[in-house]
Write a protein that holds these residues in place. Structure first.
Motif, PDB file in Angstrom:
ATOM      1  N   GLY A  66     -20.922   2.337  43.320  1.00  0.00           N
ATOM      2  CA  GLY A  66     -20.679   2.985  41.714  1.00  0.00           C
ATOM      3  C   GLY A  66     -21.682   3.881  41.774  1.00  0.00           C
ATOM      4  N   ARG A  67     -22.034   4.382  42.357  1.00  0.00           N
ATOM      5  CA  ARG A  67     -23.054   5.123  42.728  1.00  0.00           C
ATOM      6  C   ARG A  67     -22.988   6.363  41.342  1.00  0.00           C
ATOM      7  NH1 ARG A  67     -23.917   6.889  48.435  1.00  0.00           N
ATOM      8  NH2 ARG A  67     -25.409   8.579  47.950  1.00  0.00           N
ATOM      9  N   ALA A  68     -21.297   7.175  41.737  1.00  0.00           N
ATOM     10  CA  ALA A  68     -21.501   8.352  40.609  1.00  0.00           C
ATOM     11  C   ALA A  68     -20.925   7.866  39.220  1.00  0.00           C
ATOM     12  CB  ALA A  68     -20.045   8.324  41.383  1.00  0.00           C
ATOM     13  N   ASP A  69     -20.568   6.266  39.409  1.00  0.00           N
ATOM     14  CA  ASP A  69     -20.918   5.570  37.893  1.00  0.00           C
ATOM     15  C   ASP A  69     -22.552   5.695  37.190  1.00  0.00           C
ATOM     16  OD1 ASP A  69     -17.927   5.408  38.431  1.00  0.00           O
ATOM     17  OD2 ASP A  69     -17.942   2.630  37.618  1.00  0.00           O
ATOM     18  N   TRP A  70     -23.338   5.074  38.118  1.00  0.00           N
ATOM     19  CA  TRP A  70     -24.248   5.407  37.467  1.00  0.00           C
ATOM     20  C   TRP A  70     -24.936   6.765  37.062  1.00  0.00           C
ATOM     21  CZ3 TRP A  70     -29.196   7.079  38.762  1.00  0.00           C
ATOM     22  CH2 TRP A  70     -30.578   6.164  38.804  1.00  0.00           C
ATOM     23  N   LEU A  71     -25.000   7.816  38.147  1.00  0.00           N
ATOM     24  CA  LEU A  71     -24.917   9.047  37.430  1.00  0.00           C
ATOM     25  C   LEU A  71     -25.039   9.839  36.636  1.00  0.00           C
ATOM     26  CD1 LEU A  71     -25.087  12.098  40.079  1.00  0.00           C
ATOM     27  CD2 LEU A  71     -24.921  12.445  37.827  1.00  0.00           C
ATOM     28  N   VAL A  72     -23.338   9.429  35.746  1.00  0.00           N
ATOM     29  CA  VAL A  72     -22.571   9.901  35.247  1.00  0.00           C
ATOM     30  C   VAL A  72     -23.320   9.355  33.845  1.00  0.00           C
ATOM     31  CG1 VAL A  72     -20.801   9.841  33.893  1.00  0.00           C
ATOM     32  CG2 VAL A  72     -20.431  10.620  35.842  1.00  0.00           C
ATOM     33  N   GLU A  73     -23.668   7.716  34.131  1.00  0.00           N
ATOM     34  CA  GLU A  73     -23.981   7.004  32.181  1.00  0.00           C
ATOM     35  C   GLU A  73     -25.054   7.742  32.297  1.00  0.00           C
ATOM     36  OE1 GLU A  73     -23.614   2.474  32.326  1.00  0.00           O
ATOM     37  OE2 GLU A  73     -25.311   2.780  33.679  1.00  0.00           O
ATOM     38  N   LYS A  74     -26.209   7.917  33.378  1.00  0.00           N
ATOM     39  CA  LYS A  74     -27.150   7.908  32.650  1.00  0.00           C
ATOM     40  C   LYS A  74     -27.495   9.117  32.382  1.00  0.00           C
ATOM     41  CE  LYS A  74     -28.291   4.338  34.360  1.00  0.00           C
ATOM     42  NZ  LYS A  74     -28.615   2.833  32.946  1.00  0.00           N
ATOM     43  N   LEU A 101     -14.736   8.251  35.324  1.00  0.00           N
ATOM     44  CA  LEU A 101     -15.902   9.267  34.389  1.00  0.00           C
ATOM     45  C   LEU A 101     -16.166   9.207  33.358  1.00  0.00           C
ATOM     46  CD1 LEU A 101     -17.126  10.832  37.734  1.00  0.00           C
ATOM     47  CD2 LEU A 101     -17.770   9.157  37.475  1.00  0.00           C
ATOM     48  N   GLU A 102     -14.671   9.282  32.859  1.00  0.00           N
ATOM     49  CA  GLU A 102     -14.159   9.631  31.243  1.00  0.00           C
ATOM     50  C   GLU A 102     -14.570   7.948  30.506  1.00  0.00           C
ATOM     51  OE1 GLU A 102     -10.453  10.902  31.470  1.00  0.00           O
ATOM     52  OE2 GLU A 102     -11.189  13.192  31.419  1.00  0.00           O
ATOM     53  N   ARG A 103     -14.758   6.729  31.050  1.00  0.00           N
ATOM     54  CA  ARG A 103     -14.577   5.452  30.331  1.00  0.00           C
ATOM     55  C   ARG A 103     -16.262   5.811  30.257  1.00  0.00           C
ATOM     56  NH1 ARG A 103      -9.804   4.502  33.562  1.00  0.00           N
ATOM     57  NH2 ARG A 103     -11.389   3.514  34.619  1.00  0.00           N
ATOM     58  N   VAL A 104     -16.646   5.180  31.752  1.00  0.00           N
ATOM     59  CA  VAL A 104     -18.509   5.495  31.440  1.00  0.00           C
ATOM     60  C   VAL A 104     -18.975   6.443  30.142  1.00  0.00           C
ATOM     61  CG1 VAL A 104     -20.302   5.162  33.054  1.00  0.00           C
ATOM     62  CG2 VAL A 104     -18.176   4.627  34.200  1.00  0.00           C
TER      63      VAL A 104
END
Length: 207
Positions: free
Chosen positions: A54-62, A90-93
């Motif tokens: 989930g590291r990419a998700d975390w990056l995009v969220e932040k 990532l768009e959903r995140v």
């Protein structure tokens, strides 16, 4: 009294009359207004393809929480691809993060981009920062630069850019900057750089 926003800068005040399983009845108490995007607008270009779990998700969220205007997955020799399914995720995140932090302007996810396609954007950008190991410190660069209305933040893959890629980006006009003595992961470097620039731009606007 509450406010509704559409992620495109639209904002309207009103009150909730009823909430049920079918939805919410909302009565506007004034005409909708359009809020301009904040300045400067930072566009993040980072090599997300090598990030696991989930590291990419975390990056995009932040990035969304910190106010980045857009995020682009950068394709490099050491991060050559990213799946379409991951881009959709990532768009959903971003949508969830925008709602949580009440962003009036939703962050945009651009299609994955090769370095050759980034170079013209670097040349046209008023300011581009390139995170590079052992480069001059970011804070030293900030003392001699005035933050413009928009800019690019470029972060390479784990293993860094190749010498050829670094040369292409710096010759196009990107400013190489360092983020301390330790080697940082892609997501750590991205968030550290974005947070520092957001705080610096806030400080410049209030002085």
């Amino acid at each position: 009294m509450t406010e509704l926003f559409n992620g495109k800068g639209g904002l309207v005040s009103g009150c909730i009359q009823c909430i049920d399983r079918a939805g919410v009845d909302f009565v506007a108490l004034e005409d909708p207004k359009l809020v301009s995007p904040p300045s400067p607008q930072w566009h993040v270009v980072a090599a997300l393809g090598t990030l696991k779990g989930g590291r990419a998700d975390w990056l995009v969220e932040k990035c969304a929480e910190l106010g980045a205007s857009s995020v682009t997955a950068l394709l490099t020799e050491r991060s050559p691809s990213i799946s379409e399914n991951r881009v959709d995720r990532l768009e959903r995140v971003i949508l969830a993060a925008s709602k949580q932090c009440q962003r009036l302007h939703e962050m945009v996810v651009h299609p994955p981009t090769k370095i050759s396609d980034v170079l013209p954007k670097v040349s046209q950008s008023k300011l581009s920062f390139l995170a590079v190991a052992e480069a001059p410190p970011l804070m030293s660069a900030l003392t001699s630069l005035e933050l413009k209305s928009d800019g690019l933040l470029i972060v390479g893959p784990e293993g860094d850019f190749t010498a050829k890629e670094l040369k292409q980006l710096t010759e196009a006009g990107a400013t190489a900057i360092g983020l301390g003595p330790n080697r940082l992961r892609v997501e750590t470097a991205t968030i550290a750089l974005l947070a520092a620039l957001m705080l610096s731009s806030d400080a410049q606007q209030t002085t």
